[in-house]
Design a protein around this motif. Structure first.
Motif, PDB file in Angstrom:
ATOM      1  N   ALA A  75      47.281  66.107  37.922  1.00 34.57           N
ATOM      2  CA  ALA A  75      48.586  65.815  37.314  1.00 34.57           C
ATOM      3  C   ALA A  75      48.543  64.441  36.661  1.00 34.57           C
ATOM      4  CB  ALA A  75      49.679  65.844  38.382  1.00 34.57           C
ATOM      5  N   GLY A  76      49.375  64.217  35.667  1.00 28.81           N
ATOM      6  CA  GLY A  76      49.501  62.902  35.020  1.00 28.81           C
ATOM      7  C   GLY A  76      48.150  62.368  34.573  1.00 28.81           C
ATOM      8  N   GLY A  77      47.834  61.154  35.028  1.00 31.19           N
ATOM      9  CA  GLY A  77      46.589  60.515  34.636  1.00 31.19           C
ATOM     10  C   GLY A  77      45.363  61.227  35.147  1.00 31.19           C
ATOM     11  N   SER A  78      45.545  62.184  36.045  1.00 29.62           N
ATOM     12  CA  SER A  78      44.389  62.913  36.569  1.00 29.62           C
ATOM     13  C   SER A  78      43.997  64.112  35.712  1.00 29.62           C
ATOM     14  CB  SER A  78      44.657  63.349  38.018  1.00 29.62           C
ATOM     15  OG  SER A  78      44.561  62.212  38.849  1.00 29.62           O
ATOM     16  N   SER A 128      42.714  64.150  42.222  1.00 21.71           N
ATOM     17  CA  SER A 128      43.924  63.442  42.634  1.00 21.71           C
ATOM     18  C   SER A 128      43.505  62.136  43.291  1.00 21.71           C
ATOM     19  CB  SER A 128      44.743  64.289  43.615  1.00 21.71           C
ATOM     20  OG  SER A 128      45.816  63.531  44.122  1.00 21.71           O
ATOM     21  N   LYS A 129      43.913  61.030  42.684  1.00 19.09           N
ATOM     22  CA  LYS A 129      43.526  59.728  43.235  1.00 19.09           C
ATOM     23  C   LYS A 129      44.090  59.561  44.646  1.00 19.09           C
ATOM     24  CE  LYS A 129      44.398  54.807  42.407  1.00 19.09           C
ATOM     25  NZ  LYS A 129      43.180  54.078  42.734  1.00 19.09           N
ATOM     26  N   SER A 130      45.392  59.850  44.774  1.00 19.75           N
ATOM     27  CA  SER A 130      46.027  59.683  46.085  1.00 19.75           C
ATOM     28  C   SER A 130      45.609  60.788  47.050  1.00 19.75           C
ATOM     29  CB  SER A 130      47.549  59.718  45.925  1.00 19.75           C
ATOM     30  OG  SER A 130      47.928  60.982  45.394  1.00 19.75           O
ATOM     31  N   THR A 133      49.149  64.616  45.788  1.00 20.64           N
ATOM     32  CA  THR A 133      50.120  65.080  44.779  1.00 20.64           C
ATOM     33  C   THR A 133      50.456  66.568  44.980  1.00 20.64           C
ATOM     34  OG1 THR A 133      49.436  63.399  43.232  1.00 20.64           O
ATOM     35  CG2 THR A 133      50.463  65.338  42.276  1.00 20.64           C
ATOM     36  N   GLY A 190      45.760  55.952  37.834  1.00 21.09           N
ATOM     37  CA  GLY A 190      45.556  57.245  37.183  1.00 21.09           C
ATOM     38  C   GLY A 190      45.535  57.183  35.667  1.00 21.09           C
ATOM     39  N   ARG A 191      46.538  56.533  35.059  1.00 25.47           N
ATOM     40  CA  ARG A 191      46.636  56.560  33.592  1.00 25.47           C
ATOM     41  C   ARG A 191      45.609  55.663  32.911  1.00 25.47           C
ATOM     42  NH1 ARG A 191      50.946  54.453  36.030  1.00 25.47           N
ATOM     43  NH2 ARG A 191      51.599  52.314  35.628  1.00 25.47           N
ATOM     44  N   GLN A 266      52.290  58.950  28.428  1.00 24.66           N
ATOM     45  CA  GLN A 266      52.192  58.591  29.842  1.00 24.66           C
ATOM     46  C   GLN A 266      51.771  57.138  30.005  1.00 24.66           C
ATOM     47  OE1 GLN A 266      49.016  59.890  32.296  1.00 24.66           O
ATOM     48  NE2 GLN A 266      50.068  59.182  34.112  1.00 24.66           N
ATOM     49  N   GLU A 270      54.838  55.096  31.515  1.00 23.15           N
ATOM     50  CA  GLU A 270      54.747  54.725  32.931  1.00 23.15           C
ATOM     51  C   GLU A 270      54.419  53.250  33.110  1.00 23.15           C
ATOM     52  OE1 GLU A 270      52.044  57.136  35.297  1.00 23.15           O
ATOM     53  OE2 GLU A 270      53.706  58.315  36.062  1.00 23.15           O
ATOM     54  N   GLN A 397      54.232  52.304  39.376  1.00 23.60           N
ATOM     55  CA  GLN A 397      55.197  53.305  38.917  1.00 23.60           C
ATOM     56  C   GLN A 397      56.191  53.582  40.042  1.00 23.60           C
ATOM     57  OE1 GLN A 397      51.744  54.055  38.383  1.00 23.60           O
ATOM     58  NE2 GLN A 397      51.512  54.682  40.506  1.00 23.60           N
TER      59      GLN A 397
HETATM   60  O1  PA5 Z   1      49.153  57.062  36.282  1.00 23.93           O
HETATM   61  C1  PA5 Z   1      49.381  57.429  37.419  1.00 23.93           C
HETATM   62  O2  PA5 Z   1      49.055  56.745  38.396  1.00 23.93           O
HETATM   63  C2  PA5 Z   1      50.042  58.755  37.698  1.00 23.93           C
HETATM   64  O3  PA5 Z   1      50.486  59.393  36.557  1.00 23.93           O
HETATM   65  C3  PA5 Z   1      49.085  59.670  38.421  1.00 23.93           C
HETATM   66  O4  PA5 Z   1      47.953  59.872  37.624  1.00 23.93           O
HETATM   67  C4  PA5 Z   1      49.705  61.027  38.762  1.00 23.93           C
HETATM   68  O5  PA5 Z   1      50.914  60.854  39.433  1.00 23.93           O
HETATM   69  C5  PA5 Z   1      48.757  61.838  39.632  1.00 23.93           C
HETATM   70  O6  PA5 Z   1      48.455  61.141  40.794  1.00 23.93           O
HETATM   71  P1  PA5 Z   1      47.217  61.494  41.676  1.00 23.93           P
HETATM   72  O7  PA5 Z   1      45.996  61.250  40.869  1.00 23.93           O
HETATM   73  O8  PA5 Z   1      47.305  60.584  42.859  1.00 23.93           O
HETATM   74  O9  PA5 Z   1      47.342  62.931  42.060  1.00 23.93           O
END
Ligand code: PA5
Length: 418
Positions: A75-78, A128-130, A133, A190-191, A266, A270, A397
């Motif tokens: 998701a997002g930056g991932s 997923s970094k965290s 998600t 992530g981004r 993004q 963000e 964020q």
């Molecule tokens: O830029 C960011 O940190 C976020 O957009 C994340 O990339 C996004 O929420 C996904 O998070 P994660 O990689 O922990 O699943």
């Protein structure tokens, strides 16, 4: 710099820009020296290890040799950076389809992917970094079931995880199932992670030259690359914001620009949108959107400025161009599509400048992995400096937690209703 940034139609005086150069330079220096948290990305293209790049290339070769589809969950930056690069650069002969999911809860979307996977050889990459998600982990559980039904115990040999090296849910699961795991450095958000395995693995599987992609970014990733005028775009953005230009319209004449635009949205949204501040990033793809939004741009509320992304040598030049047959409208006959597209780009530029719209033009010589890598890194730096000029932290964020908390509460209510 090999990226050309034309600010002469930005409507901001040169002297006003020069006044903030020292400040911008010193903010970049703070990022470069990692005086703030989450600045690990700034020198990453220059310090990524050869062994990691080789591991990515070997993994990509394995995936390519045994798969028709690589399903990337993130998701997002991932996922957005990889999708942006693949959409713009994927070679036509690439025989592995890269499908992205894990960024929504849509049953229809999942059903459609399951349909596309029928009878195909599939590999799975979970990013997923965290490692927590919800969208990504929900999709993982659904597609993991499919993989196990299809491949049994061998499913884990076709699965790849990219996450932080902390004891998060995803890493624990990967370790317990002996899944190949790539580490994501803690200090890269992530981004800002497209140059790490997050972006590089899917991009390599698509058959794009990741070494060139990294080399383009690495060319700029040095302490002295952002001296003198090279942070002026960040300054101009903040100057325009100060005179009520609250929206930045990123625009391109490449129909494959869509996800690059999402990545930009993004990155800037963000990074800057906090503490009641921020320029709203918006994207348009021309000439499609000229037939829907061209009127607004020309004569609507003047609340925006435009940032035109341009490529000097479009689509590899003549080799990939198409001539317009002589049966076409008289004025178009005998020209090529690339020539006409360029005329449309210059025509829109001139018309918008004449009507007083502040316009920034950022161009790269060619649409290649090298220049796209360079351009993405350029935007990361400008975005971070621009946010700092506005007085906000580019790397957190805090606002996204609010919706996650409310969503979890609604999900718990489903349990209570049982
Ligand atoms: O830029 C960011 O940190 C976020 O957009 C994340 O990339 C996004 O929420 C996904 O998070 P994660 O990689 O922990 O699943």
């Amino acid at each position: 710099m090999e990226i050309c940034v034309d600010l002469k139609n930005s409507t901001i005086d040169k002297s006003e820009i020069e006044n903030r150069r020292d400040e911008a330079r010193s903010l970049f220096q703070d990022i470069w020296e990692k005086k703030l948290s989450y600045c690990g990305w700034v020198d990453y293209p220059g310090r990524i290890s050869k062994s990691l790049v080789q591991e990515i290339l070997d993994t990509a070769a394995k995936i390519r040799s045994e798969s028709d589809i690589l399903l990337v969950l993130g998701a997002g930056g991932s996922f957005m950076g990889a999708k942006a690069v693949i959409d713009m650069l994927e070679p036509p002969e690439s025989d592995v389809e890269i499908i992205f999911a894990g960024y929504n809860f849509s049953a229809r979307y999942v059903r459609e992917i399951l349909r596309r996977m029928e009878g195909k050889e599939v590999s799975l990459c979970v990013i997923s970094k965290s490692g927590t998600t919800m969208e990504t982990l929900t999709a993982y559980s659904i597609f993991e079931e499919w993989m196990k039904n299809r491949y049994g115990e061998a499913a884990s040999e076709r699965t790849y995880v990219i996450t932080e090296n902390t004891s998060n849910y995803l890493r624990r699961k990967a370790e317990s199932e002996k899944i190949h795991c790539f580490d994501l450095e803690k200090d890269i958000g992530g981004r800002y992670s497209v140059m790490t395995p997050v972006g590089l693995l899917p991009v390599a599987v698509a058959g794009i030259d990741v070494q060139e992609f990294i080399a383009g970014a690495a060319k700029l990733a040095s302490e002295n690359a952002f001296t003198e005028a090279n942070l002026d775009y960040a300054i101009v953005r903040q100057k325009l914001y100060g005179v009520g230009k609250n929206v930045e319209v990123f625009e391109s004449f490449d129909p494959y620009f869509g996800y690059f635009g999402e990545w930009l949205k993004q990155l800037f949204g963000e990074s800057e949108g906090k503490e009641g501040k921020g320029i709203l990033p918006y994207t348009m793809t021309f000439s499609r959107d000229l037939h829907s939004m061209g009127q607004f741009l020309q004569q609507g509320t003047p609340c925006f400025f435009e940032t035109l992304l341009s490529v000097d040598d479009v689509e590899g030049g003549e080799a990939l161009d198409y001539g317009v047959p002589n049966t076409a409208l008289e004025s178009l006959a005998g020209k090529t599509l690339n020539q006409i597209n360029k005329c449309a780009e210059r025509g829109v530029f001139d018309a918008h400048v004449k009507s007083g719209i502040p316009l920034v033009e950022i161009s790269i010589p060619k649409q290649t992995p090298y220049y796209i890598g360079m351009l993405m890194y350029y935007f990361e730096v400008q975005c971070a400096v621009s946010a700092l000029l506005a007085g906000v932290c580019p790397f957190d964020q805090p606002g996204v937690e609010a919706y996650k908390k409310e969503t979890r509460a609604h999900i718990q209510e489903l349990d209570a209703r049982k």
